[in-house]
Design a protein around this motif. Structure first.
Motif, PDB file in Angstrom:
ATOM      1  N   PHE A  70       0.831  -1.201   0.000  1.00 32.79           N
ATOM      2  CA  PHE A  70       0.000   0.000   0.000  1.00 32.79           C
ATOM      3  C   PHE A  70       0.865   1.251   0.000  1.00 32.79           C
ATOM      4  O   PHE A  70       0.478   2.280  -0.567  1.00 32.79           O
ATOM      5  CB  PHE A  70      -0.948  -0.006   1.201  1.00 32.79           C
ATOM      6  N   LEU A  71       2.024   1.146   0.622  1.00 37.07           N
ATOM      7  CA  LEU A  71       2.932   2.285   0.606  1.00 37.07           C
ATOM      8  C   LEU A  71       3.343   2.603  -0.833  1.00 37.07           C
ATOM      9  O   LEU A  71       3.302   3.761  -1.264  1.00 37.07           O
ATOM     10  CB  LEU A  71       4.164   1.936   1.433  1.00 37.07           C
ATOM     11  N   ILE A  72       3.725   1.557  -1.571  1.00 39.02           N
ATOM     12  CA  ILE A  72       4.128   1.779  -2.965  1.00 39.02           C
ATOM     13  C   ILE A  72       2.938   2.290  -3.778  1.00 39.02           C
ATOM     14  O   ILE A  72       3.037   3.269  -4.514  1.00 39.02           O
ATOM     15  CB  ILE A  72       4.674   0.476  -3.570  1.00 39.02           C
ATOM     16  N   GLY A  73       1.787   1.635  -3.591  1.00 36.69           N
ATOM     17  CA  GLY A  73       0.603   2.062  -4.337  1.00 36.69           C
ATOM     18  C   GLY A  73       0.209   3.487  -3.998  1.00 36.69           C
ATOM     19  O   GLY A  73      -0.141   4.278  -4.875  1.00 36.69           O
ATOM     20  N   GLY A  74       0.289   3.822  -2.723  1.00 35.40           N
ATOM     21  CA  GLY A  74      -0.119   5.158  -2.302  1.00 35.40           C
ATOM     22  C   GLY A  74       0.830   6.228  -2.811  1.00 35.40           C
ATOM     23  O   GLY A  74       0.399   7.271  -3.313  1.00 35.40           O
ATOM     24  N   LEU A  75       2.118   5.953  -2.721  1.00 36.55           N
ATOM     25  CA  LEU A  75       3.075   6.972  -3.154  1.00 36.55           C
ATOM     26  C   LEU A  75       3.051   7.172  -4.665  1.00 36.55           C
ATOM     27  O   LEU A  75       3.144   8.304  -5.150  1.00 36.55           O
ATOM     28  CB  LEU A  75       4.484   6.613  -2.674  1.00 36.55           C
ATOM     29  N   THR A  76       2.882   6.078  -5.425  1.00 32.87           N
ATOM     30  CA  THR A  76       2.748   6.279  -6.873  1.00 32.87           C
ATOM     31  C   THR A  76       1.441   7.009  -7.169  1.00 32.87           C
ATOM     32  O   THR A  76       1.349   7.757  -8.142  1.00 32.87           O
ATOM     33  CB  THR A  76       2.766   4.939  -7.632  1.00 32.87           C
ATOM     34  N   GLY A  77       0.456   6.828  -6.308  1.00 30.36           N
ATOM     35  CA  GLY A  77      -0.792   7.582  -6.462  1.00 30.36           C
ATOM     36  C   GLY A  77      -0.538   9.074  -6.324  1.00 30.36           C
ATOM     37  O   GLY A  77      -1.065   9.880  -7.087  1.00 30.36           O
ATOM     38  N   LEU A  78       0.297   9.422  -5.363  1.00 29.41           N
ATOM     39  CA  LEU A  78       0.618  10.838  -5.198  1.00 29.41           C
ATOM     40  C   LEU A  78       1.344  11.384  -6.425  1.00 29.41           C
ATOM     41  O   LEU A  78       1.120  12.525  -6.837  1.00 29.41           O
ATOM     42  CB  LEU A  78       1.506  11.028  -3.965  1.00 29.41           C
ATOM     43  N   MET A  79       2.229  10.551  -7.000  1.00 36.30           N
ATOM     44  CA  MET A  79       2.914  11.004  -8.213  1.00 36.30           C
ATOM     45  C   MET A  79       1.895  11.376  -9.276  1.00 36.30           C
ATOM     46  O   MET A  79       2.011  12.403  -9.952  1.00 36.30           O
ATOM     47  CB  MET A  79       3.812   9.889  -8.756  1.00 36.30           C
ATOM     48  N   MET A  80       0.887  10.519  -9.412  1.00 35.29           N
ATOM     49  CA  MET A  80      -0.073  10.777 -10.488  1.00 35.29           C
ATOM     50  C   MET A  80      -1.081  11.860 -10.138  1.00 35.29           C
ATOM     51  O   MET A  80      -1.756  12.377 -11.010  1.00 35.29           O
ATOM     52  CB  MET A  80      -0.791   9.492 -10.853  1.00 35.29           C
ATOM     53  N   ALA A  81      -1.165  12.178  -8.856  1.00 39.19           N
ATOM     54  CA  ALA A  81      -2.026  13.300  -8.507  1.00 39.19           C
ATOM     55  C   ALA A  81      -1.451  14.597  -9.078  1.00 39.19           C
ATOM     56  O   ALA A  81      -2.169  15.567  -9.313  1.00 39.19           O
ATOM     57  CB  ALA A  81      -2.160  13.396  -6.991  1.00 39.19           C
ATOM     58  N   ALA A  82      -0.135  14.597  -9.271  1.00 44.87           N
ATOM     59  CA  ALA A  82       0.497  15.765  -9.884  1.00 44.87           C
ATOM     60  C   ALA A  82       0.221  15.747 -11.380  1.00 44.87           C
ATOM     61  O   ALA A  82       0.568  14.785 -12.067  1.00 44.87           O
ATOM     62  CB  ALA A  82       1.998  15.728  -9.615  1.00 44.87           C
ATOM     63  N   ILE A  83      -0.409  16.819 -11.853  1.00 43.43           N
ATOM     64  CA  ILE A  83      -0.862  16.823 -13.251  1.00 43.43           C
ATOM     65  C   ILE A  83       0.292  16.578 -14.218  1.00 43.43           C
ATOM     66  O   ILE A  83       0.181  15.808 -15.164  1.00 43.43           O
ATOM     67  CB  ILE A  83      -1.530  18.168 -13.592  1.00 43.43           C
ATOM     68  N   SER A  84       1.435  17.220 -13.945  1.00 47.99           N
ATOM     69  CA  SER A  84       2.537  17.151 -14.897  1.00 47.99           C
ATOM     70  C   SER A  84       3.022  15.712 -15.083  1.00 47.99           C
ATOM     71  O   SER A  84       3.401  15.325 -16.184  1.00 47.99           O
ATOM     72  CB  SER A  84       3.683  18.028 -14.411  1.00 47.99           C
ATOM     73  N   VAL A  85       3.016  14.933 -14.010  1.00 49.70           N
ATOM     74  CA  VAL A  85       3.428  13.538 -14.146  1.00 49.70           C
ATOM     75  C   VAL A  85       2.328  12.733 -14.824  1.00 49.70           C
ATOM     76  O   VAL A  85       2.570  11.952 -15.740  1.00 49.70           O
ATOM     77  CB  VAL A  85       3.743  12.926 -12.759  1.00 49.70           C
ATOM     78  N   ASP A  86       1.106  12.981 -14.375  1.00 54.46           N
ATOM     79  CA  ASP A  86       0.001  12.154 -14.843  1.00 54.46           C
ATOM     80  C   ASP A  86      -0.189  12.262 -16.350  1.00 54.46           C
ATOM     81  O   ASP A  86      -0.495  11.280 -17.016  1.00 54.46           O
ATOM     82  CB  ASP A  86      -1.296  12.543 -14.139  1.00 54.46           C
ATOM     83  N   VAL A  87       0.000  13.464 -16.890  1.00 54.10           N
ATOM     84  CA  VAL A  87      -0.207  13.639 -18.317  1.00 54.10           C
ATOM     85  C   VAL A  87       0.666  12.667 -19.096  1.00 54.10           C
ATOM     86  O   VAL A  87       0.284  12.158 -20.140  1.00 54.10           O
ATOM     87  CB  VAL A  87       0.080  15.105 -18.710  1.00 54.10           C
ATOM     88  N   HIS A  88       1.851  12.366 -18.547  1.00 50.91           N
ATOM     89  CA  HIS A  88       2.755  11.460 -19.252  1.00 50.91           C
ATOM     90  C   HIS A  88       2.415  10.001 -19.028  1.00 50.91           C
ATOM     91  O   HIS A  88       2.522   9.198 -19.948  1.00 50.91           O
ATOM     92  CB  HIS A  88       4.201  11.735 -18.829  1.00 50.91           C
ATOM     93  N   VAL A  89       2.030   9.657 -17.802  1.00 49.27           N
ATOM     94  CA  VAL A  89       1.818   8.222 -17.548  1.00 49.27           C
ATOM     95  C   VAL A  89       0.348   7.829 -17.661  1.00 49.27           C
ATOM     96  O   VAL A  89       0.011   6.673 -17.456  1.00 49.27           O
ATOM     97  CB  VAL A  89       2.347   7.814 -16.154  1.00 49.27           C
ATOM     98  N   HIS A  90      -0.526   8.793 -17.989  1.00 53.61           N
ATOM     99  CA  HIS A  90      -1.942   8.486 -18.092  1.00 53.61           C
ATOM    100  C   HIS A  90      -2.175   7.343 -19.084  1.00 53.61           C
ATOM    101  O   HIS A  90      -1.584   7.313 -20.153  1.00 53.61           O
ATOM    102  CB  HIS A  90      -2.704   9.724 -18.554  1.00 53.61           C
TER     103      HIS A  90
END
Lengths: 93, 543, 264
Positions: free
Chosen positions: B368-388
């Motif tokens: 859950f730690l890994i899942g949660g922290l990668t979730g935070l990465m994708m909450a950032a729009i700039s990252v998410d646009v790339h990995v969406h």
């Protein structure tokens, strides 16, 4: 019936109904006035007032426990949030 | 070893498994209104579908082992991931913990004899079965299973010739079943707590179910009507989302995620509740920060309803909306982190008894730690646009949903299984299964995240040469994972029928379910207990 | 014993009215949010197409809408009166008021029928060629929403009607009780000798007069009009819950009416 039920009177409900009828007339009458963009808010305001009469008296929410009142409040807050946040999108497209 | 089993205060109730009701045999189960039997009905049915879902996932991995079309056509692959998603989400995870363990243990943990609406409870299981049957019918009728993905995005879902209508109807009915469970739990928690059990004396599992139940009641109807609108467009041509008729397809995404984002919290919250039970029991001390954990469940449920738009950064919604949603999404991390810190603090300097359920709790924390922290990465729009819409997202949500919620469910089955069916599991096999799962899980989904970061899009049935090696690794991982899962299911089944008899309180648990006989009698308690203390009051004991 | 135990689980707490109410309100919440999704859609599209919505709304008949509003408001009144009447144990009054509710609900549906068929007659219905050809996108959305929302609401009115018929059935149902009576007493009660004697399987065995003195106990079945204190209190709960549902249907219409008819 149940000891904890409030004593209910016909007359109260008839007054509430009269108020609802009058408000229906008001909302129809007011619709012909040109409020511009505010028209929908006026209409919704009256509708909200009417429905709170129905909820408070006909559905006797006013006699219910604090728990149920809080639940109803939660419902409306959640729904308001749903609409509110959706509107961070459309006006800013 | 067991600390204070109440063997000396043996109660004379007959086990719920032995009680003969109006019906016997299968009918004694499928028409039973006993919350414990309904819990086991759910358990059996969700695991049947879980197994189907696992196999579907395995087939997808096998297809990705090679480049080009090997096992199946692109359309079959599309149907497969749709079915995998629909089964795993609607038929497995959502009812997975709340329907099974929630039904079984919620009433016992609050000192009640059943849920508030027992017959409604049975109805909700029947609706679940009806929805499941309909989902399966969708495979074999019309043009076959929908190929839209479990999200049923318009306009494709209104255009495709596959059997979307039936699949949507199934989802609608399953939603109704889930609503009934939620409604029942809220009423039960409000009205049936034993005397003395105020909200702050409830076990944390109950708190998590309470938060879950509210999401079920308030969010599910929105997706219900949304799915109905798609059905109406397909059948009657009422194109509310159809741009040709002035509609907006993105509105579908809004309405869909208004439910489906909170839905991920209704999948994970009961799992978090389970962890909050397992950790204090095996650390043999009260939980650190009880109130913080309890209210953070409510906090997660509340904030979780505000963040749906983070699924839509690249959909064409306004950038204002994206910024607001991004900002709000970061807030979910706060109540979640509160829980994690409190769990870890509970373990700090505790004399921990390491058993399989506890190991699963640790696995939960790690994943859950890994899942949660990668979730935070994708909450950032700039990252998410790339990995969406890449494998990164797929890896992320498998870490939270599978590595998180589902591992918590596994842990809970080892933890509560002895209470539910009165028999212990075989320890060594259980550990072997867990090790296989850990190796397989992390190889599979870590690799998926890597693939996604390299640019591998999700839902493609084929891949480019540069992704081949990693795909191979992921598929190898899936073999370990699947064998671990099957071994675990075998271990659990063996324990149900052949395991050693379990004592009333094998772990020294302090909550009410450990104070009654194993398996519990029909009405749980001979006498409704009076609660005078917090739920995790471990007495000082000589070990 | 075990059979008894199994049924006990189902009816453990008939007296917890508050819990039953919580359940009913939560159910109503799900209804609100079911419509809520549509209201969100309405709000969004109205903000996108304000003029088209005004144009289209002008084509709806405000008079029919207002009459229907009055119908539903009045039916809400008759439901509460029925509830009060039942509380005061005026059973007849309650039944009449439920019938009145049913009548207003039917009136609403008849009005709706004429309204819809007039529109459909003019070629305005979802997906119709006229609608798609002659109207702007905003108007098409308006009519799509209009049909969906009033349609779903109409469905709820019909469900409400069915619920009221059930409630009527329960209120008017006269309970049948079986009581044991020593034959010694029964045979001396005037007029009982002609009563039919029926075996457990339901076969007619003759009349009481034909029984002999070896019979000790006779089960007699009575259908009766219960006195006030013996009436099933669950009927009240049923009517109250039906009423809550009905008021919610009313509340939703209170919003639908201005949103579709009055924003000209």
């Amino acid at each position: 019936m149940h000891e904890n039920e409030h004593e209910m009177k016909y007359s109260t409900y008839i007054y509430v109904w009269l108020a609802l009828v009058v408000l229906t007339w008001v909302t129809v009458a007011v619709a012909s006035i040109d409020f511009g963009n505010a028209a929908v808010f006026v209409a919704l305001l009256i509708a909200a007032f009417k429905s709170s009469l129905v909820v408070a008296w006909f559905m006797h929410l006013k006699n219910e426990s604090a728990t149920i009142k809080w639940m109803v409040a939660t419902l409306f807050i959640v729904f308001a949030i749903f609409i509110g946040i959706t509107f961070t999108d459309y006006p800013f497209r | 070893m067991p600390s204070h089993t109440l063997d000396d205060t043996v109660q004379n109730g007959e086990s719920y498994l032995d009680v003969k009701g109006r019906y016997t045999g299968v009918f004694g189960w499928i028409f039973s209104v006993d919350h414990k039997r309904i819990g086991l009905l759910y358990l059996g049915s969700v695991f049947v579908f879980f197994t189907v879902g696992i196999l579907l996932g395995l087939f997808m991995r096998l297809e990705q082992m090679t480049m080009g079309e090997t096992l199946m056509t692109a359309t079959t692959y599309n149907r497969l991931f749709t079915l995998h998603g629909v089964i795993m989400i609607f038929l497995f995870i959502i009812p997975g913990t709340a329907g099974t363990l929630g039904n079984f243990f919620l009433p016992i943990q609050i000192g009640a004899k059943d849920v508030f609406f027992p017959r409604l409870n049975l109805l909700s299981w029947w609706l679940y079965i009806a929805g499941a049957v309909m989902a399966l019918l969708a495979i074999f009728t019309g043009d076959g299973m929908a190929d839209t993905g479990w999200t049923f995005y318009v306009p494709y879902s209104t255009q495709t010739g596959t059997n979307v209508t039936l699949a949507l109807t199934a989802a609608f009915i399953l939603g109704f079943s889930s609503i009934l469970t939620g409604l029942n739990f809220v009423a039960t928690i409000h009205r049936m707590r034993a005397p003395g059990m105020n909200f702050h004396r409830m076990p944390l599992f109950v708190w998590s179910l309470y938060a879950t139940a509210w999401i079920q009641v308030l969010a599910t109807p929105v997706v219900g009507i949304t799915l109905v609108l798609v059905i109406l467009e397909r059948t009657l041509g009422i194109g509310i989302f159809n741009p040709a008729m002035g509609g907006d397809p993105i509105l579908y995404q809004h309405l869909f995620w208004i439910y489906s984002h909170p839905a991920v919290y209704l999948m994970v919250l009961p799992g978090m509740g389970v962890i909050s039970e397992i950790i204090p029991t095996f650390c043999r001390r009260t939980i650190f920060g009880y109130k913080a954990i309890a209210w953070s469940s409510v906090g997660i449920a509340a904030v979780g309803t505000l963040v749906w738009g983070h699924h839509m950064y690249v959909s064409g919604q306004s950038s204002t909306a994206s910024i607001v949603f991004s900002f709000l999404t970061f807030f979910v991390a706060i109540p979640t982190a509160i829980k994690v810190f409190n769990w870890v603090a509970t373990m700090y300097k505790a004399s921990i008894r390491v058993e399989v359920p506890f190991l699963y709790a640790l696995a939960f924390l790690f994943h859950f730690l890994i899942g949660g922290l990668t979730g935070l990465m994708m909450a950032a729009i700039s990252v998410d646009v790339h990995v969406h819409d890449t494998y990164f997202v797929v890896g992320h949500f498998h870490y939270t949903m599978f590595g998180g919620s589902v591992f918590a469910l596994f842990g809970a089955l080892y933890y509560w299984g002895p209470k539910m069916w009165g028999r212990m599991y075989h320890n060594k096999t259980a550990i072997v299964a867990l090790v296989l799962q850990l190796i397989g899980f992390n190889t599979l989904y870590m690799t998926m995240m890597y693939l996604g970061y390299q640019g591998m899009p999700r839902r493609y049935f084929d891949h480019l040469p540069q992704f081949h090696d990693a795909h191979l690794v992921a598929t190898f991982g899936s073999w370990f994972l699947v064998s671990g899962l099957l071994l675990m299911i075998g271990t659990l089944l063996y324990s149900v029928f052949r395991g050693e008899k379990a004592p009333a309180n094998p772990w020294g648990g302090t909550t009410l379910e450990w104070q009654i006989p194993t398996p519990p009698p029909l009405e749980n308690f001979d006498e409704i207990p009076t609660i005078t203390d917090e739920p995790y009051a471990h007495k000082e004991e000589a070990v | 014993m075990s059979n008894h135990a199994a049924t006990m689980v189902a009816h453990k707490h008939p007296s917890d009215v508050e819990g039953a109410k919580i359940g009913m309100w939560l159910f109503l919440f799900t209804e609100v949010l079911l419509f809520g999704g549509l209201f969100i859609a309405y709000a969004v599209y109205r903000s996108v197409y304000p003029e088209a919505f005004q144009t289209a709304a002008a084509n709806l008949d405000t008079f029919i809408g207002a009459v229907n509003t009055l119908f539903l408001l009045t039916s809400s009144l008759t439901v509460v009166i029925a509830i009060v009447a039942l509380q005061k144990d005026k059973q007849k009054m309650a039944v009449w008021m439920i019938w009145a509710t049913v009548l207003f609900a039917l009136g609403f549906m008849v009005n709706k029928y004429f309204e819809w068929s007039a529109k459909i007659h003019h070629g305005i219905y979802p997906g119709s060629p006229e609608l798609l050809a002659d109207h702007s996108k905003g108007e098409i959305v308006f009519y799509n929403l209009y049909y969906t929302m009033t349609g779903l609401h109409g469905l709820h009115v019909i469900i409400g009607l069915i619920v009221f018929f059930f409630v009527l059935y329960f209120i008017k149902r006269r309970p049948v009780v079986t009581e044991e009576m020593p034959y010694e007493i029964l045979k001396n009660v005037r007029g009982t000798s002609r009563l039919a004697v029926v075996s457990e399987k339901g076969e007619e065995l003759g009349t009481v007069a034909q029984l002999d003195d070896k019979v000790e106990l006779v089960d007699i079945r009575l259908t009766y009009e219960p006195v006030a204190e013996k009436r099933d209190p669950r009927n009240f709960v049923k009517l109250e819950n039906a009423g809550l549902y009905w008021h919610l249907v009313d509340v939703i219409w209170i919003f639908l009416f201005p949103l579709f008819y009055l924003i000209t």
